[in-house]
Scaffold this motif. Structure first.
Motif, PDB file in Angstrom:
ATOM      1  N   LEU A  88       0.822  -1.212   0.000  1.00  8.61           N
ATOM      2  CA  LEU A  88       0.000   0.000   0.000  1.00  8.61           C
ATOM      3  C   LEU A  88       0.858   1.266   0.000  1.00  8.61           C
ATOM      4  CD1 LEU A  88      -2.742  -1.288   2.420  1.00  8.61           C
ATOM      5  CD2 LEU A  88      -3.035  -0.814  -0.028  1.00  8.61           C
ATOM      6  N   GLU A  89       1.988   1.253   0.684  1.00 11.08           N
ATOM      7  CA  GLU A  89       2.884   2.408   0.640  1.00 11.08           C
ATOM      8  C   GLU A  89       3.498   2.565  -0.751  1.00 11.08           C
ATOM      9  OE1 GLU A  89       5.536   1.639   3.961  1.00 11.08           O
ATOM     10  OE2 GLU A  89       4.329   2.916   5.291  1.00 11.08           O
ATOM     11  N   ARG A  90       3.938   1.454  -1.357  1.00  8.88           N
ATOM     12  CA  ARG A  90       4.520   1.508  -2.708  1.00  8.88           C
ATOM     13  C   ARG A  90       3.537   2.045  -3.733  1.00  8.88           C
ATOM     14  NH1 ARG A  90       6.427  -3.542  -1.642  1.00  8.88           N
ATOM     15  NH2 ARG A  90       4.853  -4.474  -2.975  1.00  8.88           N
ATOM     16  N   SER A  91       2.269   1.641  -3.597  1.00  6.91           N
ATOM     17  CA  SER A  91       1.259   2.032  -4.586  1.00  6.91           C
ATOM     18  C   SER A  91       0.649   3.401  -4.300  1.00  6.91           C
ATOM     19  CB  SER A  91       0.139   0.991  -4.631  1.00  6.91           C
ATOM     20  OG  SER A  91      -0.612   1.010  -3.425  1.00  6.91           O
ATOM     21  N   GLY A  92       0.967   3.990  -3.139  1.00  2.37           N
ATOM     22  CA  GLY A  92       0.373   5.275  -2.769  1.00  2.37           C
ATOM     23  C   GLY A  92      -1.065   5.156  -2.300  1.00  2.37           C
ATOM     24  N   GLU A  93      -1.496   3.950  -1.955  1.00  2.00           N
ATOM     25  CA  GLU A  93      -2.881   3.691  -1.572  1.00  2.00           C
ATOM     26  C   GLU A  93      -3.090   3.530  -0.070  1.00  2.00           C
ATOM     27  OE1 GLU A  93      -5.851   3.271  -3.479  1.00  2.00           O
ATOM     28  OE2 GLU A  93      -4.607   4.396  -4.882  1.00  2.00           O
ATOM     29  N   LEU A  94      -2.063   3.782   0.734  1.00  3.70           N
ATOM     30  CA  LEU A  94      -2.175   3.494   2.159  1.00  3.70           C
ATOM     31  C   LEU A  94      -3.310   4.267   2.825  1.00  3.70           C
ATOM     32  CD1 LEU A  94      -1.222   2.007   4.648  1.00  3.70           C
ATOM     33  CD2 LEU A  94       0.508   3.793   4.978  1.00  3.70           C
ATOM     34  N   LEU A  95      -3.378   5.558   2.625  1.00  6.82           N
ATOM     35  CA  LEU A  95      -4.419   6.349   3.285  1.00  6.82           C
ATOM     36  C   LEU A  95      -5.811   5.914   2.832  1.00  6.82           C
ATOM     37  CD1 LEU A  95      -4.959   8.545   5.346  1.00  6.82           C
ATOM     38  CD2 LEU A  95      -4.828  10.225   3.503  1.00  6.82           C
ATOM     39  N   ALA A  96      -5.988   5.714   1.543  1.00  6.06           N
ATOM     40  CA  ALA A  96      -7.293   5.269   1.029  1.00  6.06           C
ATOM     41  C   ALA A  96      -7.665   3.907   1.606  1.00  6.06           C
ATOM     42  CB  ALA A  96      -7.275   5.215  -0.492  1.00  6.06           C
ATOM     43  N   ALA A  97      -6.702   3.023   1.730  1.00  5.65           N
ATOM     44  CA  ALA A  97      -6.979   1.695   2.293  1.00  5.65           C
ATOM     45  C   ALA A  97      -7.329   1.799   3.773  1.00  5.65           C
ATOM     46  CB  ALA A  97      -5.776   0.771   2.093  1.00  5.65           C
ATOM     47  N   TRP A  98      -6.612   2.655   4.522  1.00 11.82           N
ATOM     48  CA  TRP A  98      -6.947   2.869   5.935  1.00 11.82           C
ATOM     49  C   TRP A  98      -8.394   3.312   6.078  1.00 11.82           C
ATOM     50  CZ3 TRP A  98      -3.172   6.248   9.273  1.00 11.82           C
ATOM     51  CH2 TRP A  98      -2.311   5.413   9.974  1.00 11.82           C
ATOM     52  N   PHE A  99      -8.781   4.306   5.293  1.00  6.13           N
ATOM     53  CA  PHE A  99     -10.158   4.807   5.352  1.00  6.13           C
ATOM     54  C   PHE A  99     -11.142   3.714   4.959  1.00  6.13           C
ATOM     55  CE2 PHE A  99     -10.381   9.584   5.779  1.00  6.13           C
ATOM     56  CZ  PHE A  99      -9.113   9.714   6.301  1.00  6.13           C
ATOM     57  N   GLY A 100     -10.841   2.989   3.903  1.00  3.40           N
ATOM     58  CA  GLY A 100     -11.736   1.926   3.448  1.00  3.40           C
ATOM     59  C   GLY A 100     -11.894   0.827   4.473  1.00  3.40           C
ATOM     60  N   LEU A 101     -10.798   0.435   5.102  1.00  2.00           N
ATOM     61  CA  LEU A 101     -10.864  -0.599   6.126  1.00  2.00           C
ATOM     62  C   LEU A 101     -11.706  -0.130   7.303  1.00  2.00           C
ATOM     63  CD1 LEU A 101      -8.190  -2.961   7.416  1.00  2.00           C
ATOM     64  CD2 LEU A 101      -9.363  -1.481   9.033  1.00  2.00           C
ATOM     65  N   GLU A 102     -11.498   1.100   7.728  1.00  2.00           N
ATOM     66  CA  GLU A 102     -12.262   1.624   8.873  1.00  2.00           C
ATOM     67  C   GLU A 102     -13.758   1.636   8.547  1.00  2.00           C
ATOM     68  OE1 GLU A 102     -11.667   3.970  12.762  1.00  2.00           O
ATOM     69  OE2 GLU A 102     -10.169   3.046  11.503  1.00  2.00           O
ATOM     70  N   ARG A 103     -14.109   2.107   7.354  1.00  2.60           N
ATOM     71  CA  ARG A 103     -15.526   2.113   6.943  1.00  2.60           C
ATOM     72  C   ARG A 103     -16.105   0.699   6.946  1.00  2.60           C
ATOM     73  NH1 ARG A 103     -13.600   5.295   2.669  1.00  2.60           N
ATOM     74  NH2 ARG A 103     -13.962   7.486   3.080  1.00  2.60           N
ATOM     75  N   ALA A 104     -15.361  -0.225   6.352  1.00  2.00           N
ATOM     76  CA  ALA A 104     -15.841  -1.607   6.250  1.00  2.00           C
ATOM     77  C   ALA A 104     -16.008  -2.237   7.625  1.00  2.00           C
ATOM     78  CB  ALA A 104     -14.876  -2.426   5.387  1.00  2.00           C
ATOM     79  N   ALA A 105     -15.077  -1.985   8.533  1.00  2.93           N
ATOM     80  CA  ALA A 105     -15.161  -2.555   9.884  1.00  2.93           C
ATOM     81  C   ALA A 105     -16.363  -1.999  10.638  1.00  2.93           C
ATOM     82  CB  ALA A 105     -13.865  -2.278  10.653  1.00  2.93           C
ATOM     83  N   ILE A 106     -16.600  -0.706  10.522  1.00  5.32           N
ATOM     84  CA  ILE A 106     -17.748  -0.090  11.200  1.00  5.32           C
ATOM     85  C   ILE A 106     -19.054  -0.636  10.637  1.00  5.32           C
ATOM     86  CG2 ILE A 106     -18.998   2.098  11.474  1.00  5.32           C
ATOM     87  CD1 ILE A 106     -16.168   3.429  11.693  1.00  5.32           C
ATOM     88  N   ARG A 107     -19.144  -0.725   9.321  1.00  2.90           N
ATOM     89  CA  ARG A 107     -20.358  -1.287   8.699  1.00  2.90           C
ATOM     90  C   ARG A 107     -20.593  -2.717   9.171  1.00  2.90           C
ATOM     91  NH1 ARG A 107     -18.938   1.662   3.805  1.00  2.90           N
ATOM     92  NH2 ARG A 107     -17.738  -0.139   3.150  1.00  2.90           N
ATOM     93  N   HIS A 108     -19.543  -3.509   9.229  1.00  5.06           N
ATOM     94  CA  HIS A 108     -19.676  -4.902   9.644  1.00  5.06           C
ATOM     95  C   HIS A 108     -20.095  -4.992  11.118  1.00  5.06           C
ATOM     96  CE1 HIS A 108     -19.034  -9.186   9.140  1.00  5.06           C
ATOM     97  NE2 HIS A 108     -18.395  -9.189  10.298  1.00  5.06           N
ATOM     98  N   ALA A 109     -19.495  -4.150  11.952  1.00  4.97           N
ATOM     99  CA  ALA A 109     -19.813  -4.178  13.379  1.00  4.97           C
ATOM    100  C   ALA A 109     -21.276  -3.854  13.638  1.00  4.97           C
ATOM    101  CB  ALA A 109     -18.919  -3.194  14.133  1.00  4.97           C
ATOM    102  N   PHE A 110     -21.775  -2.810  12.984  1.00  5.55           N
ATOM    103  CA  PHE A 110     -23.144  -2.367  13.257  1.00  5.55           C
ATOM    104  C   PHE A 110     -24.162  -3.004  12.325  1.00  5.55           C
ATOM    105  CE2 PHE A 110     -20.516   1.194  14.920  1.00  5.55           C
ATOM    106  CZ  PHE A 110     -20.774   0.949  16.253  1.00  5.55           C
ATOM    107  N   GLY A 111     -23.687  -3.701  11.300  1.00  3.06           N
ATOM    108  CA  GLY A 111     -24.566  -4.427  10.395  1.00  3.06           C
ATOM    109  C   GLY A 111     -24.626  -5.895  10.789  1.00  3.06           C
ATOM    110  N   PRO A 112     -23.850  -6.754  10.090  1.00  6.47           N
ATOM    111  CA  PRO A 112     -23.921  -8.199  10.353  1.00  6.47           C
ATOM    112  C   PRO A 112     -23.686  -8.613  11.801  1.00  6.47           C
ATOM    113  CG  PRO A 112     -22.710  -7.793   8.336  1.00  6.47           C
ATOM    114  CD  PRO A 112     -22.975  -6.445   8.951  1.00  6.47           C
TER     115      PRO A 112
END
Length: 169
Positions: A88-112
């Motif tokens: 993720l650091e090599r591709s420049g996607e680290l920040l976007a992945a951090w945000f995406g993971l946080e969103r996905a974890a919150i959705r999963h916690a309060f959803g499924p």
């Protein structure tokens, strides 16, 4: 997107977890060997109180999200995560992945998972992760000191509730 772990994920999960920056931000800082990782996986994969999921960013496995303290009807659980920092650091996607993971974890916690409260622990010195959690609505609710590699360190307790949930940021 979060998905269940398959057997082929285990070697890359261990590699990601053993990254020096991930170990430095964790409560277990030694390099995890193959046998230790296999014992951990044998314990968590059938434990109904724990769930380990792979986070995919752009269709590529990019991180791990863990939930613990799960019980039928229990409204509160704890979580943690780590990412494939090298790629993720090599591709420049680290920040976007951090945000995406946080969103996905919150959705999963309060959803499924049906939680009302999601909690975690962060090393106080880990300011980037504390800021990320704050940006998503987690509040710091306390802290404690613990020994880590023979040194006393500060740990911050964080919490996010369904009632405080904003638009999935």
């Amino acid at each position: 997107m979060l998905r269940h772990v398959d057997h082929g994920d285990l070697p890359v999960m261990r590699r990601w977890r053993n990254h020096p920056k991930v170990r430095a931000a964790s409560f277990t800082t030694h390099e995890i060997g193959e046998d230790e990782h296999a014992r951990w996986w044998a314990g968590v994969r059938t434990d109904p109180a724990r769930q380990v999921l792979v986070y995919e960013h752009g269709g590529v496995a990019s991180g791990v999200v863990t939930f613990s303290g799960l019980a039928p009807g229990a409204p509160i659980a704890h979580w943690g995560f780590y990412l494939d920092l090298d790629r993720l650091e090599r591709s420049g996607e680290l920040l976007a992945a951090w945000f995406g993971l946080e969103r996905a974890a919150i959705r999963h916690a309060f959803g499924p998972l049906g939680l009302t409260t999601l909690r975690g622990e962060v090393l106080a010195a880990n300011k980037p992760v504390r800021l990320l959690h704050s940006r998503f609505g987690f509040t710091e609710i306390g802290g404690y000191r613990r020994l880590l590699d023979g040194e006393s360190v500060d740990v911050v307790l964080i919490e996010f509730t369904r009632a405080a949930r904003r638009d999935e940021s």
